[in-house]
Scaffold this active site. Structure first.
Site, PDB file in Angstrom:
ATOM      1  N   ASP A  95       0.833  -1.268  -0.083  1.00  0.00           N
ATOM      2  CA  ASP A  95       0.101  -0.189  -0.006  1.00  0.00           C
ATOM      3  C   ASP A  95       0.835   1.278   0.033  1.00  0.00           C
ATOM      4  O   ASP A  95       2.127   1.057   0.022  1.00  0.00           O
ATOM      5  CB  ASP A  95      -0.883  -0.140   1.225  1.00  0.00           C
ATOM      6  CG  ASP A  95      -2.354   0.537   0.862  1.00  0.00           C
ATOM      7  OD1 ASP A  95      -2.412   1.544   0.530  1.00  0.00           O
ATOM      8  OD2 ASP A  95      -3.265  -0.199   1.063  1.00  0.00           O
TER       9      ASP A  95
ATOM     10  N   GLU B 155      -9.820   2.258  -5.043  1.00  0.00           N
ATOM     11  CA  GLU B 155      -9.429   3.695  -4.596  1.00  0.00           C
ATOM     12  C   GLU B 155      -8.326   4.186  -5.676  1.00  0.00           C
ATOM     13  O   GLU B 155      -7.125   4.534  -4.821  1.00  0.00           O
ATOM     14  CB  GLU B 155      -9.117   3.828  -3.167  1.00  0.00           C
ATOM     15  CG  GLU B 155     -10.338   3.522  -2.369  1.00  0.00           C
ATOM     16  CD  GLU B 155      -9.974   3.500  -0.848  1.00  0.00           C
ATOM     17  OE1 GLU B 155     -11.119   3.820  -0.066  1.00  0.00           O
ATOM     18  OE2 GLU B 155      -8.911   3.210  -0.486  1.00  0.00           O
TER      19      GLU B 155
ATOM     20  N   HIS C 145      -2.714   2.997  -4.914  1.00  0.00           N
ATOM     21  CA  HIS C 145      -2.391   2.482  -3.582  1.00  0.00           C
ATOM     22  C   HIS C 145      -0.942   2.377  -3.723  1.00  0.00           C
ATOM     23  O   HIS C 145      -0.148   1.259  -3.128  1.00  0.00           O
ATOM     24  CB  HIS C 145      -2.956   1.327  -2.789  1.00  0.00           C
ATOM     25  CG  HIS C 145      -4.253   1.869  -2.129  1.00  0.00           C
ATOM     26  ND1 HIS C 145      -4.463   2.567  -0.969  1.00  0.00           N
ATOM     27  CD2 HIS C 145      -5.582   1.727  -2.696  1.00  0.00           C
ATOM     28  CE1 HIS C 145      -5.623   2.826  -0.956  1.00  0.00           C
ATOM     29  NE2 HIS C 145      -6.281   2.396  -1.713  1.00  0.00           N
TER      30      HIS C 145
HETATM   31  C1  ACM Z   1     -10.898  -0.895   0.645  1.00  0.00           C
HETATM   32  O1  ACM Z   1     -11.331  -0.635   1.824  1.00  0.00           O
HETATM   33  N1  ACM Z   1     -10.297   0.262   0.097  1.00  0.00           N
HETATM   34  C2  ACM Z   1     -11.011  -2.172  -0.210  1.00  0.00           C
END
Ligand code: ACM
Length: 544
Positions: free
Chosen positions: A174, A312, A245
């Site tokens: 991440d 995201e 990410h």
């Molecule tokens: C997530 O909670 N962004 C998968």
């Protein structure tokens, strides 16, 4: 006895009992060796019972056997005057039966050494017939936001096994840290596994923990974790996030970012929380880099499913980048969402060619779902419904029900009350299969998962606090044949939890005690903090 998760059917208990004693033998038929080793090294060690090997047909024995007539993960546990017999449809079924046996033996069976001199452990005669509702019963642990040292991961695998959960979704990468050694790209861990400081608490808290944070698993650590999981019939599904990410990756290898619009050489591993704008460049070089990463990942993880993230991923840099825009034109795509789909499709096919299957968060639906993709439905049920109706497999993990980082109660008493309240009962009432699905679509819901994101969990005690006792409720939803949500007997579950807290105590789990945290579970405030960390930040949006 108060079993969790609840089994499908129990006959008994009878009036008489079988006693496990020092010379009770363990008779393990071929194929049951994982359970044989586990029973001796775990339950036997806890109770001071050596469980010497015995011959088939022995009386005063625990007998393990595979019975092909049972479904693969099903088991039948029979306690009678002859002893304990566990039949499983496969080695895994036998193992789940042994987990039930451990619960029947009482909470001392969950310790690491005997705490009292007892000559015999009695179990009343009974028969338990059991099998799981879902084949994918998962827990996702985020080890990027806060690194969990290897020992802690192994401990969580034991906790999963004790709850008959069988998938460990390992969130390894991440923005805030890359946690797996990749030999051909050493800077991923030399640079990407470390950050100089961390946001303390909420992303809007304005506070910093100035202690550098980091860590990673070597490839041997990963091999050990995977093998330890396999001994417990748990599959480790690795997650390597693309294309978002990705700040930690880009900090390590700036050429992987959108260098035409961002000074990626200036990026460091991210030190705060939230959605990050840095997204991988949609270039052939990036595809080749990640093919190299995934080659090493496939060598380490035998799992059929490989998780590629996909959540995201803001498209602002792609919108601004002439290189990304040229790529969209060249590929004949409509927009940036389709560019993300192109990225994901590439790895869907790449994994399929190697006999694996891609799984991603539900954002991978947005520019068109890759043909072989399975979806982790986290933003609610909608993504999962759309995917299942289109014939794709789905793992249901809606944040509205099973995000265990969300607070467990309102008010000041929660150590870090992020998002909104999800009580033990809310988790217990989680219904994984939306009623509007046709039977065909419902069959695509292959499983369920609870997710633990660790932005506000800087150590294992805090992960325990958020995860337990709610993981026990989740495990019952994942395993047991429960009625529809509204008809579930929560009072009975709550009553059975009485026994389960004793097991969690014996395991040393720092769960959230019913009724509120214990004093030592309160969050210590940093020196520069002026208020109560137990109180939501004034004016903060939900879910910060
Ligand atoms: C997530 O909670 N962004 C998968």
């Amino acid at each position: 006895m108060d079993l969790i998760p609840a089994p499908r059917a129990v006959q008994g208990p009878g009036h008489s009992a079988f006693s496990l004693v020092t010379d009770t033998q363990l008779v393990a038929a071929p194929g049951t060796e994982t359970t044989e080793r586990w029973l001796r090294s775990t339950v036997g060690v806890a109770l001071g019972l050596p469980l010497p090997p015995g011959e088939a047909g022995a009386a005063n024995a625990v007998t393990l056997r595979i019975d092909d007539a049972l479904a693969p993960e099903a088991y039948r546990l029979d306690v009678s005057g002859r002893g304990v017999e566990i039949l499983g449809g496969s080695a895994a079924g036998v193992f789940w039966g042994a987990q039930t046996l451990r619960q029947l033996l009482g909470s001392d069976a969950f310790r690491k050494a005997p705490v009292r001199a007892r000559a015999a452990y009695e179990i009343a005669y009974r028969t338990v017939e059991d099998s799981p509702r879902f084949g994918w019963r998962g827990l996702m642990l985020d080890v990027s936001r806060h690194f969990m040292p290897k020992d802690g991961v192994l401990r969580y695998l034991d906790l999963l096994a004790a709850h008959k959960l069988n998938v460990f979704h390992f969130h390894l990468t991440d923005d805030q840290g890359w946690r797996i050694e990749i030999e051909r790209h050493p800077k991923l861990t030399e640079v990407g596994a470390w950050r100089a400081r961390s946001r303390w608490g909420y992303r809007t808290s304005g506070l910093w923990n100035e202690t550098p944070h980091g860590g990673y698993y070597t490839q041997d650590d990963i091999r050990e974790i995977v093998a330890y999981a396999a001994e417990r019939h748990i599959t480790v599904v690795p997650e390597i996030e693309i294309p978002g990410h990705s700040q930690a990756v880009i900090a390590a290898y700036p050429e992987l970012g959108n260098t035409d619009v961002v000074d990626t050489a200036a990026l460091t591993v991210w030190d705060t929380w939230g959605i990050n704008p840095n997204i991988l460049a949609p270039t052939e070089e990036v595809l080749r880099f990640y093919e190299g990463v995934f080659e090493e990942v496939l060598d380490l993880f035998p799992s059929t499913f490989i998780h590629v993230g996909g959540d995201e991923a803001p498209k602002d840099q792609w919108k601004a980048s002439p290189t990304a825009q040229a790529r969209i034109k060249e590929l004949g795509l409509a927009d940036e969402d389709e560019l993300q789909s192109w990225f994901i499709r590439h790895f869907d096919q790449w994994l399929a060619e190697r006999g694996r299957r891609l799984i991603g968060w539900d954002e991978i639906l947005e520019g068109g779902l890759a043909p072989g993709a399975t979806v982790s439905s986290w933003r609610g049920y909608e993504g999962g419904i759309a995917a299942a109706e289109a014939g794709h497999d789905v793992v249901m993990c809606p944040h509205t029900q099973v995000y265990l980082d969300y607070r467990q109660a309102d008010g000041d008493e929660e150590p870090m009350p992020i998002a909104y309240v999800r009580t033990l009962e809310d988790v217990y009432r989680f219904e994984p299969v939306p009623p509007q699905l046709s039977p065909e679509a419902a069959a695509h819901v292959i499983g369920v998962q609870a997710n633990v994101w660790t932005e506000v969990m800087e150590n294992q005690a805090r992960v325990d606090y958020q995860t337990f006792p709610r993981l026990a409720a989740f495990a019952e939803v994942a395993w047991s044949d429960l009625p529809a949500s509204a008809e579930r007997d929560y009072a009975d579950f709550d009553r059975r939890m009485g026994a389960h807290y004793g097991r969690l105590d014996a395991l040393g789990v720092d769960y959230r005690a019913p009724g509120g945290p214990l004093p030592w579970q309160k969050r210590p405030a940093p020196e520069n903090f002026k208020g109560s960390l137990g109180r939501p930040i004034e004016g903060a949006p939900p879910n910060v």
